[in-house]
Design an enzyme around this catalytic site. Structure first.
Site, PDB file in Angstrom:
ATOM      1  CB  SER A  24      -0.889   0.012   1.246  1.00 18.16           C
ATOM      2  OG  SER A  24      -1.569   1.251   1.395  1.00 18.16           O
TER       3      SER A  24
ATOM      4  CE1 TYR B 209      -4.233  -2.359   4.727  1.00 20.78           C
ATOM      5  CE2 TYR B 209      -3.243  -0.188   4.468  1.00 20.78           C
ATOM      6  CZ  TYR B 209      -3.827  -1.319   3.914  1.00 20.78           C
ATOM      7  OH  TYR B 209      -3.998  -1.399   2.553  1.00 20.78           O
TER       8      TYR B 209
END
Length: 305
Positions: A144, A157
């Site tokens: 990401s 995350y």
């Protein structure tokens, strides 16, 4: 340029979102597709849709955090297609939003377990098999843009995605000599169901700092509804794989953010004449000597008799 025709692709999280987009794009490119997902109903529906599109597809129920199940899934896929997996897509991922100081052990275990542990399990399961098969191939892991910079509401995350980026950079130094390419895909927003990722979380009864109230989830759905279409994202990934690129970051809107982040990192590194220049040179020489020795050892250990 890699030819995808008749190669067997294994895609985690393949029943929806980015994984299903990859299954569609690479299936149309001629690959035989095995999609793995923890949601059996979604898995069956996704396989049916792929087959309706003329894609040779097969589904494997899998919790990517279960290493024994992963090994069984690899065996099953090889048995089904009669060929080894030579395209690996570590795509399964979850997210949970909540201020970092409220995150619990259970929150970290869940998000790091799926987002990083699942990638480790995929690589350790399939990379030795791919090397042994001797047919080359390609491995892709989905990280990401958030892996380049922490954030208060996405601490676990972002930490997991940062680990994925570093892991793939490491594999990229080793696998090309085996004919295996490496790409790490770093999306920003994707049109997907990740706002409901908490619904796949195992029930542990443990405390959690993840926000799951209806209002917050609805606002997340609105954000992700404007994300990149999964098939478009997969097409960008395909181009990066064909070009042999390590990074795939097809979001021009994040350039300024990344320039700021890496600029701050570089600004923290002094010029060599500011701090003990002789010591710096000695440290550099020692490091280069260690790297050279390590390379020689690896080459000696992997040399075919």
């Amino acid at each position: 340029m890699i030819d995808f025709t008749d190669r067997v692709a294994f895609i985690t999280g393949g029943a929806s979102g980015a994984g299903f987009g990859q299954a569609t794009v690479f299936g149309r490119a001629g690959a035989r597709i095995a999609i793995a997902d923890v949601r059996r109903d979604s898995l069956d529906d996704a396989v049916a849709r792929l087959r309706e599109a003329g894609i040779d597809a097969w589904g494997v129920p899998l919790d990517v955090t279960d290493r024994n199940a992963y090994a069984r899934a690899a065996d099953d896929v090889e048995d089904h297609f009669g060929d080894p997996v030579t395209l690996l897509f570590n795509t399964a991922g979850v997210n949970g939003f909540g201020s970092i100081e409220t995150m619990t052990y259970a929150d970290f275990d869940w998000m790091l377990g799926v987002n990083f542990g699942g990638v480790v399990n995929g690589m350790v399961t399939f990379v030795p098999r791919m090397i042994a098969a001797g047919r080359g191939g390609h491995v892709t892991s989905v990280a990401s843009v958030g892996g380049f910079e922490g954030g208060r509401m996405v601490g676990p995350y972002s930490a997991a995605k940062a680990a994925v980026i570093s892991l793939m950079e490491s594999y990229a130094q080793a696998l090309p000599e085996h004919g295996i390419g490496v790409t790490v895909l770093c999306p920003a927003s994707i049109r997907s169901g990740i706002a409901e990722a908490h619904e796949t979380r195992p029930e542990t009864g443990a405390e959690s700092g993840v926000l799951v109230d209806d209002g917050f989830v609805a606002s997340l759905r609105e954000v992700y509804s404007h994300g990149m279409d999964p098939e478009h994202l997969a097409m960008h990934l395909k181009r990066a794989i064909e070009a042999g690129e390590l990074y795939a970051i097809p979001y021009p809107e994040v350039r300024e953010q990344l320039e700021r982040t890496f600029g701050n990192i570089l600004d923290a590194v002094p010029d060599i004449d500011e701090i003990a220049p002789h010591g710096a040179q000695q440290r550099l020489e020692a490091l280069e000597a260690f790297r050279a020795g390590s390379r020689r050892r690896v080459e000696a250990e992997t040399r075919v008799p």
